[in-house]
Scaffold this active site. Structure first.
Site, PDB file in Angstrom:
ATOM      1  N   SER A   1      22.066 -32.389  96.055  1.00 52.70           N
ATOM      2  CA  SER A   1      21.956 -30.951  96.248  1.00 52.70           C
ATOM      3  C   SER A   1      22.087 -30.260  94.896  1.00 52.70           C
ATOM      4  CB  SER A   1      23.069 -30.467  97.180  1.00 52.70           C
ATOM      5  OG  SER A   1      23.163 -29.062  97.194  1.00 52.70           O
TER       6      SER A   1
ATOM      7  N   TYR B   1      31.964 -30.059  99.651  1.00 54.46           N
ATOM      8  CA  TYR B   1      30.547 -30.402  99.685  1.00 54.46           C
ATOM      9  C   TYR B   1      30.022 -30.683  98.275  1.00 54.46           C
ATOM     10  CZ  TYR B   1      25.532 -29.941 100.622  1.00 54.46           C
ATOM     11  OH  TYR B   1      24.184 -30.160 100.714  1.00 54.46           O
TER      12      TYR B   1
END
Length: 260
Positions: free
Chosen positions: A151, A164
């Protein structure tokens, strides 16, 4: 350019929806046999198998929150089609509520790391073992391809989502280390790093007008990506056209990582 994967077997995690489902469709269309997992979305998973053909595609229910579940999923993929050539670790969770570090619960931290990182470790560990066995009997072409889905958050962090960001940053470090470790075995290890993509996981945030406006302002191309726009680069990295690429982070985020 003909992106074919004839005779290859791929395991794609998180394959029932979003990026994973798009990847399953593309890999089957390219000639691969595909095993994918789903956690709770049984009906979409069954629909996807019907659309791709049961002779080409199998769905396995698996909650990838433990290393044991990951090992069992790899074994299921090998049992289904007799070998394993490609691993795409696409699954993951993103707790949508902002969590300042001083209020983030230990439970949230440990669950995010378990799903997004620990299970990927086990998937790679057992997939590589199978790829090495197969590679010993062949020469020349790649013995395996591994693509981890990270990501933009793994590169520039994400405020109020440090769990995350940490998990996705760790995947990038895994790719860099494993690419050199496994190069002698002809196993290619790369990473695709999406930004905001129109999926179920991001729907709540993107359906909130103030959040949506903030997201769009941060993306130079002025929109979020589509699942197909992420699945295409994943497919490319598993073809002979990417035969001289390993250890790379393929950013597919509309330029967002450049302005973070």
């Amino acid at each position: 350019m003909n992106l074919t994967l004839n005779s290859k077997v791929a395991l794609i995690t998180g394959g029932s929806r979003g990026i994973g489902a798009a990847a399953v469709r593309m890999f089957v269309a390219a000639g691969a046999k595909v095993v994918f997992n789903y956690q709770a979305a049984k009906a979409p998973a069954e629909d996807l198998v019907r659309a791709c053909g049961a002779e080409n595609c199998r769905a396995v229910q698996s909650d990838l929150s433990t290393t044991e579940a990951a090992q069992q999923l790899v074994s299921s993929a090998i049992a289904a089609f007799g070998r394993l050539d490609i691993l795409v670790a696409n699954h993951g969770i993103w707790p949508p509520e902002d969590a300042p570090i001083e209020r983030m619960s230990d439970e949230q931290w440990h669950r995010t790391i378990a799903v997004n990182l620990d299970s990927v470790f086990a998937l790679v560990k057992h997939a590589v073992g199978q790829m090495k066995k197969q590679g010993a009997a062949s020469s020349g072409s790649a013995a395996g391809h591994i693509v981890l889905v990270s990501s933009t958050a793994g590169q520039r962090g994400e405020a109020f989502h440090c769990d995350y960001a940490a998990s996705k940053g760790a995947l990038i470090s895994m790719v860099k280390g494993l690419s050199t470790e496994l190069a002698r075995d002809r196993i290619h290890v790369n990473c695709v790093a999406p930004g905001w993509v129109a999926t179920d996981m991001s729907a709540a945030a993107l359906n909130d007008p103030p959040t949506r406006e903030k997201v769009f302002r941060a993306i130079p191309l002025g929109r979020v990506g589509t699942p197909d726009e992420i699945a295409g680069p994943i497919l490319f990295l598993c073809t002979p056209y990417a035969g001289f690429i390993t250890g790379e982070v393929f950013n597919v985020n509309g330029g967002a990582v450049l302005v973070g």
